[in-house]
Design a protein around this motif. Structure first.
Motif, PDB file in Angstrom:
ATOM      1  N   ALA A  18     -33.612   6.950 -40.554  1.00 19.76           N
ATOM      2  CA  ALA A  18     -33.900   8.274 -39.987  1.00 19.76           C
ATOM      3  C   ALA A  18     -34.032   9.326 -41.084  1.00 19.76           C
ATOM      4  O   ALA A  18     -34.931  10.171 -41.049  1.00 19.76           O
ATOM      5  N   ALA A  19     -33.155   9.279 -42.063  1.00 22.43           N
ATOM      6  CA  ALA A  19     -33.217  10.238 -43.174  1.00 22.43           C
ATOM      7  C   ALA A  19     -34.491  10.031 -43.992  1.00 22.43           C
ATOM      8  O   ALA A  19     -35.128  10.995 -44.427  1.00 22.43           O
ATOM      9  N   ALA A  20     -34.881   8.784 -44.192  1.00 22.45           N
ATOM     10  CA  ALA A  20     -36.095   8.480 -44.951  1.00 22.45           C
ATOM     11  C   ALA A  20     -37.340   8.926 -44.194  1.00 22.45           C
ATOM     12  O   ALA A  20     -38.329   9.330 -44.802  1.00 22.45           O
ATOM     13  N   LEU A  21     -37.307   8.873 -42.867  1.00 19.40           N
ATOM     14  CA  LEU A  21     -38.449   9.305 -42.062  1.00 19.40           C
ATOM     15  C   LEU A  21     -38.638  10.817 -42.103  1.00 19.40           C
ATOM     16  O   LEU A  21     -39.763  11.312 -42.012  1.00 19.40           O
ATOM     17  N   LEU A  22     -37.570  11.564 -42.246  1.00 20.14           N
ATOM     18  CA  LEU A  22     -37.658  13.024 -42.277  1.00 20.14           C
ATOM     19  C   LEU A  22     -38.161  13.552 -43.619  1.00 20.14           C
ATOM     20  O   LEU A  22     -38.793  14.603 -43.670  1.00 20.14           O
ATOM     21  N   ALA A  23     -37.881  12.872 -44.689  1.00 21.07           N
ATOM     22  CA  ALA A  23     -38.183  13.356 -46.035  1.00 21.07           C
ATOM     23  C   ALA A  23     -39.671  13.587 -46.317  1.00 21.07           C
ATOM     24  O   ALA A  23     -40.019  14.607 -46.905  1.00 21.07           O
ATOM     25  N   PRO A  24     -40.580  12.684 -45.947  1.00 25.95           N
ATOM     26  CA  PRO A  24     -41.984  12.885 -46.356  1.00 25.95           C
ATOM     27  C   PRO A  24     -42.761  13.898 -45.530  1.00 25.95           C
ATOM     28  O   PRO A  24     -43.935  14.122 -45.778  1.00 25.95           O
ATOM     29  N   ARG A  25     -42.137  14.560 -44.582  1.00 23.78           N
ATOM     30  CA  ARG A  25     -42.865  15.510 -43.730  1.00 23.78           C
ATOM     31  C   ARG A  25     -43.452  16.677 -44.508  1.00 23.78           C
ATOM     32  O   ARG A  25     -44.440  17.260 -44.115  1.00 23.78           O
ATOM     33  N   THR A  26     -42.858  17.035 -45.628  1.00 26.30           N
ATOM     34  CA  THR A  26     -43.358  18.157 -46.422  1.00 26.30           C
ATOM     35  C   THR A  26     -44.217  17.704 -47.606  1.00 26.30           C
ATOM     36  O   THR A  26     -44.690  18.530 -48.360  1.00 26.30           O
ATOM     37  N   ALA A  27     -44.426  16.406 -47.746  1.00 28.44           N
ATOM     38  CA  ALA A  27     -45.206  15.882 -48.873  1.00 28.44           C
ATOM     39  C   ALA A  27     -46.690  16.116 -48.649  1.00 28.44           C
ATOM     40  O   ALA A  27     -47.173  16.142 -47.519  1.00 28.44           O
ATOM     41  N   SER A  28     -47.420  16.262 -49.740  1.00 29.62           N
ATOM     42  CA  SER A  28     -48.860  16.489 -49.647  1.00 29.62           C
ATOM     43  C   SER A  28     -49.638  15.173 -49.577  1.00 29.62           C
ATOM     44  O   SER A  28     -50.845  15.185 -49.354  1.00 29.62           O
ATOM     45  N   ILE A  29     -48.962  14.045 -49.763  1.00 34.19           N
ATOM     46  CA  ILE A  29     -49.597  12.729 -49.675  1.00 34.19           C
ATOM     47  C   ILE A  29     -48.868  11.902 -48.626  1.00 34.19           C
ATOM     48  O   ILE A  29     -47.730  12.193 -48.269  1.00 34.19           O
ATOM     49  N   ALA A  30     -49.532  10.869 -48.144  1.00 34.46           N
ATOM     50  CA  ALA A  30     -48.918   9.999 -47.132  1.00 34.46           C
ATOM     51  C   ALA A  30     -47.873   9.105 -47.797  1.00 34.46           C
ATOM     52  O   ALA A  30     -48.157   8.440 -48.798  1.00 34.46           O
ATOM     53  N   LEU A  31     -46.679   9.125 -47.259  1.00 36.84           N
ATOM     54  CA  LEU A  31     -45.596   8.299 -47.780  1.00 36.84           C
ATOM     55  C   LEU A  31     -45.044   7.433 -46.656  1.00 36.84           C
ATOM     56  O   LEU A  31     -45.035   7.825 -45.497  1.00 36.84           O
ATOM     57  N   ARG A  32     -44.583   6.244 -47.007  1.00 36.29           N
ATOM     58  CA  ARG A  32     -43.920   5.388 -46.040  1.00 36.29           C
ATOM     59  C   ARG A  32     -42.573   4.989 -46.612  1.00 36.29           C
ATOM     60  O   ARG A  32     -42.357   4.996 -47.816  1.00 36.29           O
ATOM     61  N   HIS A  33     -41.663   4.635 -45.731  1.00 36.71           N
ATOM     62  CA  HIS A  33     -40.323   4.253 -46.171  1.00 36.71           C
ATOM     63  C   HIS A  33     -40.194   2.736 -46.177  1.00 36.71           C
ATOM     64  O   HIS A  33     -40.959   2.035 -45.509  1.00 36.71           O
ATOM     65  N   TYR A  34     -39.261   2.236 -46.941  1.00 32.48           N
ATOM     66  CA  TYR A  34     -38.963   0.801 -46.965  1.00 32.48           C
ATOM     67  C   TYR A  34     -37.525   0.605 -47.392  1.00 32.48           C
ATOM     68  O   TYR A  34     -36.949   1.438 -48.078  1.00 32.48           O
ATOM     69  N   ARG A  35     -36.943  -0.498 -46.953  1.00 34.77           N
ATOM     70  CA  ARG A  35     -35.582  -0.842 -47.367  1.00 34.77           C
ATOM     71  C   ARG A  35     -35.673  -1.586 -48.701  1.00 34.77           C
ATOM     72  O   ARG A  35     -36.410  -2.554 -48.833  1.00 34.77           O
ATOM     73  N   CYS A  36     -34.944  -1.122 -49.667  1.00 39.42           N
ATOM     74  CA  CYS A  36     -34.943  -1.704 -51.009  1.00 39.42           C
ATOM     75  C   CYS A  36     -34.141  -3.007 -51.018  1.00 39.42           C
ATOM     76  O   CYS A  36     -33.031  -3.065 -50.490  1.00 39.42           O
ATOM     77  N   ASP A  37     -34.707  -4.020 -51.619  1.00 36.21           N
ATOM     78  CA  ASP A  37     -34.007  -5.300 -51.698  1.00 36.21           C
ATOM     79  C   ASP A  37     -32.965  -5.320 -52.820  1.00 36.21           C
ATOM     80  O   ASP A  37     -32.187  -6.261 -52.933  1.00 36.21           O
ATOM     81  N   ARG A  38     -32.933  -4.290 -53.635  1.00 37.58           N
ATOM     82  CA  ARG A  38     -31.934  -4.190 -54.705  1.00 37.58           C
ATOM     83  C   ARG A  38     -30.667  -3.470 -54.253  1.00 37.58           C
ATOM     84  O   ARG A  38     -29.573  -3.967 -54.410  1.00 37.58           O
ATOM     85  N   CYS A  39     -30.846  -2.264 -53.694  1.00 36.76           N
ATOM     86  CA  CYS A  39     -29.680  -1.446 -53.359  1.00 36.76           C
ATOM     87  C   CYS A  39     -29.368  -1.430 -51.862  1.00 36.76           C
ATOM     88  O   CYS A  39     -28.297  -1.005 -51.459  1.00 36.76           O
ATOM     89  N   GLY A  40     -30.310  -1.877 -51.028  1.00 35.54           N
ATOM     90  CA  GLY A  40     -30.096  -1.914 -49.593  1.00 35.54           C
ATOM     91  C   GLY A  40     -30.324  -0.582 -48.889  1.00 35.54           C
ATOM     92  O   GLY A  40     -30.216  -0.500 -47.669  1.00 35.54           O
TER      93      GLY A  40
END
Length: 58
Positions: A18-40
């Motif tokens: 949910a936090a990752a989904l809120l972050a790119p709303r103000t970005a000027s480019i399209a961003l997508r979120h993903y779960r990192c396989d290193r840190c989780g």
């Protein structure tokens, strides 16, 4: 593809999807979120190669 540890350490980390989904709303480019396989935690990326991306309006 595994995330390189050096890349993981440089990126912003989000504790929840949910936090990752809120972050790119103000970005000027399209961003997508993903779960990192290193840190989780969640990171953002602009890469779409090999990913199915929904087109606007669908």
């Amino acid at each position: 593809m595994r995330t390189r540890l050096s890349i993981c350490l440089k990126k912003a980390r989000f504790p929840s999807e949910a936090a990752a989904l809120l972050a790119p709303r103000t970005a000027s480019i399209a961003l997508r979120h993903y779960r990192c396989d290193r840190c989780g935690l969640f990171h953002l990326t602009s890469r779409t190669k090999g990913k199915r991306v929904a087109r606007p309006g669908q």
